[in-house]
Design a protein around this motif. Structure first.
Motif, PDB file in Angstrom:
ATOM      1  N   ALA A  13       0.819  -1.214   0.000  1.00 19.49           N
ATOM      2  CA  ALA A  13       0.000   0.000   0.000  1.00 19.49           C
ATOM      3  C   ALA A  13       0.851   1.262   0.000  1.00 19.49           C
ATOM      4  CB  ALA A  13      -0.926  -0.014   1.218  1.00 19.49           C
ATOM      5  N   ASN A  14       1.986   1.249   0.715  1.00 18.13           N
ATOM      6  CA  ASN A  14       2.816   2.451   0.797  1.00 18.13           C
ATOM      7  C   ASN A  14       3.440   2.807  -0.551  1.00 18.13           C
ATOM      8  OD1 ASN A  14       2.435   2.998   3.561  1.00 18.13           O
ATOM      9  ND2 ASN A  14       3.928   1.439   4.126  1.00 18.13           N
ATOM     10  N   ILE A  15       3.805   1.783  -1.320  1.00 20.31           N
ATOM     11  CA  ILE A  15       4.388   2.064  -2.643  1.00 20.31           C
ATOM     12  C   ILE A  15       3.337   2.684  -3.559  1.00 20.31           C
ATOM     13  CG2 ILE A  15       5.485   1.045  -4.664  1.00 20.31           C
ATOM     14  CD1 ILE A  15       6.651  -1.102  -2.813  1.00 20.31           C
ATOM     15  N   TRP A  16       2.118   2.123  -3.554  1.00 21.78           N
ATOM     16  CA  TRP A  16       1.047   2.700  -4.378  1.00 21.78           C
ATOM     17  C   TRP A  16       0.695   4.107  -3.907  1.00 21.78           C
ATOM     18  CZ3 TRP A  16      -0.205   1.305  -8.980  1.00 21.78           C
ATOM     19  CH2 TRP A  16      -0.056  -0.017  -9.397  1.00 21.78           C
ATOM     20  N   TYR A  17       0.778   4.338  -2.611  1.00 25.25           N
ATOM     21  CA  TYR A  17       0.530   5.687  -2.084  1.00 25.25           C
ATOM     22  C   TYR A  17       1.572   6.665  -2.638  1.00 25.25           C
ATOM     23  CZ  TYR A  17       0.489   9.490   1.331  1.00 25.25           C
ATOM     24  OH  TYR A  17       0.463  10.725   1.929  1.00 25.25           O
ATOM     25  N   ASN A  18       2.842   6.240  -2.674  1.00 28.41           N
ATOM     26  CA  ASN A  18       3.892   7.112  -3.204  1.00 28.41           C
ATOM     27  C   ASN A  18       3.716   7.344  -4.703  1.00 28.41           C
ATOM     28  OD1 ASN A  18       5.160   7.410  -0.714  1.00 28.41           O
ATOM     29  ND2 ASN A  18       6.396   5.574  -0.981  1.00 28.41           N
ATOM     30  N   ILE A  19       3.246   6.316  -5.425  1.00 29.97           N
ATOM     31  CA  ILE A  19       2.956   6.502  -6.854  1.00 29.97           C
ATOM     32  C   ILE A  19       1.836   7.529  -7.030  1.00 29.97           C
ATOM     33  CG2 ILE A  19       2.088   5.357  -8.937  1.00 29.97           C
ATOM     34  CD1 ILE A  19       3.503   2.815  -7.986  1.00 29.97           C
ATOM     35  N   GLY A  20       0.860   7.469  -6.116  1.00 28.82           N
ATOM     36  CA  GLY A  20      -0.208   8.477  -6.158  1.00 28.82           C
ATOM     37  C   GLY A  20       0.332   9.878  -5.947  1.00 28.82           C
TER      38      GLY A  20
ATOM     39  N   ASP B 104      -4.831  -2.141   1.660  1.00 33.49           N
ATOM     40  CA  ASP B 104      -4.915  -1.864   3.100  1.00 33.49           C
ATOM     41  C   ASP B 104      -6.049  -0.867   3.322  1.00 33.49           C
ATOM     42  OD1 ASP B 104      -4.600  -1.370   5.764  1.00 33.49           O
ATOM     43  OD2 ASP B 104      -2.646  -0.389   5.598  1.00 33.49           O
ATOM     44  N   SER B 105      -7.186  -1.364   3.770  1.00 32.10           N
ATOM     45  CA  SER B 105      -8.368  -0.506   3.949  1.00 32.10           C
ATOM     46  C   SER B 105      -8.185   0.503   5.081  1.00 32.10           C
ATOM     47  CB  SER B 105      -9.604  -1.368   4.220  1.00 32.10           C
ATOM     48  OG  SER B 105      -9.419  -2.145   5.397  1.00 32.10           O
ATOM     49  N   GLU B 106      -7.147   0.325   5.917  1.00 29.32           N
ATOM     50  CA  GLU B 106      -6.887   1.237   7.034  1.00 29.32           C
ATOM     51  C   GLU B 106      -5.870   2.317   6.677  1.00 29.32           C
ATOM     52  OE1 GLU B 106      -8.513   0.982  10.055  1.00 29.32           O
ATOM     53  OE2 GLU B 106      -9.700  -0.522   8.986  1.00 29.32           O
ATOM     54  N   HIS B 107      -5.520   2.413   5.397  1.00 26.67           N
ATOM     55  CA  HIS B 107      -4.492   3.377   4.986  1.00 26.67           C
ATOM     56  C   HIS B 107      -5.103   4.773   4.937  1.00 26.67           C
ATOM     57  CE1 HIS B 107      -0.979   4.892   2.725  1.00 26.67           C
ATOM     58  NE2 HIS B 107      -0.375   3.850   3.239  1.00 26.67           N
ATOM     59  N   ALA B 108      -5.013   5.480   6.062  1.00 25.76           N
ATOM     60  CA  ALA B 108      -5.696   6.768   6.205  1.00 25.76           C
ATOM     61  C   ALA B 108      -5.129   7.846   5.292  1.00 25.76           C
ATOM     62  CB  ALA B 108      -5.616   7.225   7.655  1.00 25.76           C
TER      63      ALA B 108
ATOM     64  N   SER C 247      -4.019   7.552   2.233  1.00 27.34           N
ATOM     65  CA  SER C 247      -4.629   7.428   0.906  1.00 27.34           C
ATOM     66  C   SER C 247      -6.059   7.962   0.922  1.00 27.34           C
ATOM     67  CB  SER C 247      -4.626   5.960   0.460  1.00 27.34           C
ATOM     68  OG  SER C 247      -3.311   5.484   0.293  1.00 27.34           O
ATOM     69  N   LEU C 248      -6.789   7.667   1.990  1.00 24.13           N
ATOM     70  CA  LEU C 248      -8.159   8.189   2.117  1.00 24.13           C
ATOM     71  C   LEU C 248      -8.169   9.714   2.102  1.00 24.13           C
ATOM     72  CD1 LEU C 248     -10.025   6.020   4.780  1.00 24.13           C
ATOM     73  CD2 LEU C 248     -10.856   6.610   2.511  1.00 24.13           C
ATOM     74  N   CYS C 249      -7.242  10.306   2.837  1.00 22.19           N
ATOM     75  CA  CYS C 249      -7.170  11.764   2.908  1.00 22.19           C
ATOM     76  C   CYS C 249      -6.897  12.365   1.534  1.00 22.19           C
ATOM     77  CB  CYS C 249      -6.085  12.167   3.899  1.00 22.19           C
ATOM     78  SG  CYS C 249      -5.956  13.945   4.162  1.00 22.19           S
ATOM     79  N   ASN C 250      -5.940  11.782   0.810  1.00 22.79           N
ATOM     80  CA  ASN C 250      -5.603  12.314  -0.509  1.00 22.79           C
ATOM     81  C   ASN C 250      -6.717  12.066  -1.517  1.00 22.79           C
ATOM     82  OD1 ASN C 250      -3.244  13.164   0.556  1.00 22.79           O
ATOM     83  ND2 ASN C 250      -1.916  11.775  -0.551  1.00 22.79           N
ATOM     84  N   LEU C 251      -7.413  10.938  -1.384  1.00 21.86           N
ATOM     85  CA  LEU C 251      -8.577  10.706  -2.241  1.00 21.86           C
ATOM     86  C   LEU C 251      -9.650  11.753  -1.981  1.00 21.86           C
ATOM     87  CD1 LEU C 251      -9.214   6.844  -2.432  1.00 21.86           C
ATOM     88  CD2 LEU C 251      -8.907   8.422  -4.340  1.00 21.86           C
ATOM     89  N   GLY C 252      -9.790  12.126  -0.709  1.00 23.22           N
ATOM     90  CA  GLY C 252     -10.747  13.174  -0.376  1.00 23.22           C
ATOM     91  C   GLY C 252     -10.398  14.485  -1.045  1.00 23.22           C
ATOM     92  N   VAL C 253      -9.118  14.816  -1.090  1.00 15.72           N
ATOM     93  CA  VAL C 253      -8.685  16.051  -1.760  1.00 15.72           C
ATOM     94  C   VAL C 253      -9.016  15.984  -3.248  1.00 15.72           C
ATOM     95  CG1 VAL C 253      -6.684  17.450  -2.378  1.00 15.72           C
ATOM     96  CG2 VAL C 253      -6.878  16.513  -0.069  1.00 15.72           C
TER      97      VAL C 253
ATOM     98  N   ALA D 120     -10.952   8.991   7.374  1.00 14.46           N
ATOM     99  CA  ALA D 120      -9.516   9.097   7.675  1.00 14.46           C
ATOM    100  C   ALA D 120      -9.289   9.571   9.104  1.00 14.46           C
ATOM    101  CB  ALA D 120      -8.842  10.053   6.691  1.00 14.46           C
ATOM    102  N   GLN D 121     -10.160  10.471   9.602  1.00 13.64           N
ATOM    103  CA  GLN D 121     -10.035  10.951  10.979  1.00 13.64           C
ATOM    104  C   GLN D 121     -10.248   9.820  11.982  1.00 13.64           C
ATOM    105  OE1 GLN D 121     -12.870  14.148  11.269  1.00 13.64           O
ATOM    106  NE2 GLN D 121     -11.890  15.315   9.613  1.00 13.64           N
ATOM    107  N   ILE D 122     -11.164   8.916  11.656  1.00 10.91           N
ATOM    108  CA  ILE D 122     -11.441   7.786  12.548  1.00 10.91           C
ATOM    109  C   ILE D 122     -10.297   6.778  12.509  1.00 10.91           C
ATOM    110  CG2 ILE D 122     -12.982   5.820  12.947  1.00 10.91           C
ATOM    111  CD1 ILE D 122     -15.253   7.622  11.815  1.00 10.91           C
ATOM    112  N   LYS D 123      -9.791   6.499  11.300  1.00  9.08           N
ATOM    113  CA  LYS D 123      -8.746   5.477  11.150  1.00  9.08           C
ATOM    114  C   LYS D 123      -7.393   5.953  11.666  1.00  9.08           C
ATOM    115  CE  LYS D 123     -10.947   3.408   7.061  1.00  9.08           C
ATOM    116  NZ  LYS D 123     -11.345   2.150   7.675  1.00  9.08           N
TER     117      LYS D 123
END
Length: 338
Positions: A220-227, A250-254, A256-262, A280-283
């Motif tokens: 998940a971290n590598i895909w997050y960095n690609i994002g 990783d459904s708990e990857h907060a 990524s959720l935050c950046n998707l929200g942006v 993301a605030q909850i996770k």
């Protein structure tokens, strides 16, 4: 070997064999209690000056969590015979006692008695890192590398220090050195990709992230960095799908959720963006970005109360965020005006 049948009173008279058995009990069987019984038998004489058995007594007490007893026996061992390994064990005891300054002083004395001992220099650098003393930590790692140019931990720590000091080009040199030494894996390629990205070498960054994915399959971290790379080069589609893949792994990857929200907010999908910020605030209630982004979006929608609550949480998590401070001051003025 059946350790329950050992007769320690006879074994201690067999010299080297008893020491081999002691190390076997400590390192192989992971049985410090029985090893302690053997050490106690060997040091039954109060006038004993055998530093080796005293050092092993300290080791056993350390493994059993009896740190003051461990300190006493290790100090006695060092008085009888100075050994770098005993000094290192003593510093570990002080760290467990939450006395890093005392550990540092003992290691500095050990460094004076055995200059050039790389393990002592490495331990000193680690404690400086623990105390967030970057400058002496970097100096210790550089001295260490001048003596052992292939020390993996020293190279890695210097690379990380330069990266977080906004010097990705210098960090890249250390990571390349690790690659030349044969230390290859998803973590190395991921870090090289990040260095290339922050050095504006976007084509190389994407290739490095691809190598990291081939080594690690799904991460998940590598895909997050690609994002993040997609955001940096203005490719919103690449960023969106990368963050989606990170969440599918990783459904708990907060983050990524935050950046998707942006991205959803930029696409004017306000409800989806708010839902992602709240999730993301909850996770991850320990990071301030979801709170700040949620507060900013709520402010733009005219929901001042929710915005004030979220920006207050963001300020508590990160006092150095000037944007949060400015938004909170603006909200206070508006609320007082009503």
């Amino acid at each position: 070997m059946d350790i329950s049948c050992l007769d320690f009173s006879k074994l201690v008279h067999r010299g080297s064999m008893s020491k081999v058995v002691c190390d076997y009990l400590i390192y192989h069987e992971q049985n410090p209690t029985r090893a302690l019984e053997l050490c106690a038998e060997a040091t039954r004489d109060p006038n004993s000056k055998d530093w080796w058995w005293k050092a092993r007594l300290g080791k056993c007490f350390y493994k059993l969590g009896l740190y003051r007893d461990a300190e006493r026996h290790l100090l006695s061992s060092l008085q009888d015979q100075y050994m770098a390994r005993s000094a290192l064990e003593l510093s570990k005891v002080y760290i467990r006692l939450d006395q890093p300054r005392t550990a540092l002083k003992s290691l500095e004395k050990a460094d004076e008695r055995s200059p050039g001992e790389t393990q002592i220099l490495l331990a000193i650098a680690r404690i400086h890192d623990l105390l967030h003393a970057t400058t002496p930590s970097v100096h210790s790692y550089k001295v260490l590398l001048s003596l052992d140019a292939s020390n993996v931990e020293g190279l890695s720590c210097l690379a990380a220090t330069h990266f977080y000091s906004y010097q990705p080009e210098i960090s890249l040199r250390y990571f390349r050195r690790l690659l030349q030494m044969g230390v290859a894996g998803p973590e190395i390629w991921n870090n090289i990709g990040l260095c290339c990205f922050y050095s504006s070498q976007f084509d190389l960054a994407l290739q490095c992230f691809g190598r990291a994915l081939r080594c690690a399959d799904d991460n998940a971290n590598i895909w997050y960095n690609i994002g993040h790379l997609g955001v940096g080069i203005g490719n919103s589609e690449l960023a969106y799908y990368s963050f989606k893949i990170a969440l599918s792994i990783d459904s708990e990857h907060a983050e990524s959720l935050c950046n998707l929200g942006v991205l959803e907010a930029q696409a004017r999908n306000v409800e989806a963006a708010l839902a992602m910020f709240r999730s993301a605030q909850i996770k991850a209630p320990h990071i301030h970005e979801p709170f700040f982004n949620g507060a900013l979006l709520s402010f733009k929608l005219g929901n001042l109360q929710d915005s004030f609550v979220m920006v207050s949480n963001a300020r508590e998590l990160n006092r150095n965020c000037a944007d949060s401070e400015e938004l909170k001051a603006m909200l206070l003025r508006l609320i007082q005006a009503f």
